[in-house]
Design a protein around this motif. Sequence first.
Motif, short mmCIF file in Angstrom:
data_model
loop_
_atom_site.label_atom_id
_atom_site.label_comp_id
_atom_site.label_asym_id
_atom_site.label_seq_id
_atom_site.Cartn_x
_atom_site.Cartn_y
_atom_site.Cartn_z
N LEU A 98 0.82 -1.20 0.00
CA LEU A 98 0.00 0.00 0.00
C LEU A 98 0.86 1.26 0.00
O LEU A 98 0.63 2.20 -0.78
N LYS A 99 1.86 1.31 0.85
CA LYS A 99 2.72 2.50 0.92
C LYS A 99 3.52 2.67 -0.35
O LYS A 99 3.71 3.80 -0.84
N ALA A 100 3.98 1.57 -0.93
CA ALA A 100 4.72 1.66 -2.19
C ALA A 100 3.82 2.17 -3.30
O ALA A 100 4.24 2.98 -4.13
N ALA A 101 2.55 1.73 -3.33
CA ALA A 101 1.62 2.18 -4.36
C ALA A 101 1.31 3.66 -4.21
O ALA A 101 1.21 4.39 -5.21
N MET A 102 1.17 4.13 -2.98
CA MET A 102 0.88 5.54 -2.76
C MET A 102 2.02 6.42 -3.24
O MET A 102 1.81 7.45 -3.89
N LYS A 103 3.25 6.02 -2.96
CA LYS A 103 4.40 6.81 -3.40
C LYS A 103 4.57 6.74 -4.91
O LYS A 103 4.85 7.74 -5.57
#
Length: 488
Positions: A328-333
């Motif tokens: 999730l955090k990788a997708a947001m960045k």
Amino acid sequence: MARLIIPCRSSSLARFNLLGLLSHAPVPVRSASLPFRNSAKRLTQYRPFLTSEVTCLRKNRFLSHSVDRYKQKSRKLICSVATESVPDKAEESIMDAPKEIFLKDYTKPDYYFETVDLSFSLGEEKTIVSSKIKVLPRVKGSSAALVLDGHDLKLLSVKVQGKLLKEGDYQLDSRHLTLPSLPAEESFVLEIDTEIYPHKNTSLDGLYKSSGNFCTQCEAEGFRKITFYQDRPDIMAKYTCRVEADKTLYPVLLSNGNLTSQGDTEGGRHYALWEDPFKKPCYLFALVAGQLASRDDTFTTRSGRQVSLKIWTPAEDLPKTAHAMYSLKAAMKWDEDVFGLEYDLDLFNVVAVPDFNMGAMENKSLNIFNSKLVLASPETATDADYAAILGVIGHEYFHNWTGNRVTCRDWFQLSLKEGLTVFRDQEFSSDMGSRTVKRIADVSKLRIYQFPQDAGPMAHPVRPHSYIKMDNFYTGKFLFARNYGILL
């Protein structure tokens, strides 16, 4: 978009792609050791998101493929008209039978909805749903009737501008509530109270109860099983949702948007009030209530806002959510860096439950997943499982802009939002893994599934001229065509 999980029917190692359809052709084990071809710059850019678990996986070079994520509640297309006589007892059901919908017949709605305030009183035997809607006529002074969709609902009351309507003031059948006479004003308030029975809802559309949890699935036409509404994607409104339930049985109460208030009420019950400041169609509405635990983290957007991230699961599954949070955090960045799209709320919730049969759904700020597409641990998960989670988490998050904030006019345009979002999740997985291996896998599935279907009785256009049952859009042909950018 909701996804249906299809079990693997082969004992050999199954191949997957990020687009979702399973291939049961055997794959040599040595393919798992193909090297990644990411640039050093890409790997360095996303390294802050790598957990020790993911770092271990990267050393083992997991493949960027995916399990099936697609919703296909009915594999059978309705392609012909029945010629058998209808039993006498079915005369009434003929009126209720789904009608063929034609693309050429699309018309703008006579009324739009500006705001929708929902209130749920969840109970073991029944649930009371109250809606308060601000209605705007498309044409000032319009005298057109307002036709609302509804299915398996018990109507308790209808009010227009605070006036309680009598039975003669409206028309009610098994699929619609029609209000023939409405105020000739710029706007008016419509209030509807209904009674529903989630514990008896075995269709798993709308609001249902399973394994002790309340859950919703509204794509494509499930919202009409919650309350009377114009259940179509071009009706976009701002929502608030108040959820009340027994505090012991349902300590977690979730819906779309930001949590604005919560507290205790009488009789051992409690409530939570949610507000979504952005307009959305009703198929993106979501509600979850149950006994869940959360993995918590934060993400700082490029403008400096701090977003609270929560992944909710049954308590025993919580240790298996580390990779999902990383994804999730990788997708947001990645979405900020590549497309310049920053998340627009203060909170993002993901719920993973074992009996959500749609695979995954991109409800605004409250994504709901089947546990298969969220949970993973090194002891039991394969490289393909980790890659699948990365891709599916990314796909549903990317829908926040391509599908949620910008959605389709009607269901004939489903391939537009899905095609663009699939392209985005393909690029994401390619950047995070091996672009070459990813493309080979995608083309392989195209040949294995779409080509044979195009030559068989299930062939149909990505955007057909008509449909009888909306779920029939979700077939292999449609999914592959939209995945490969055939946007009509």
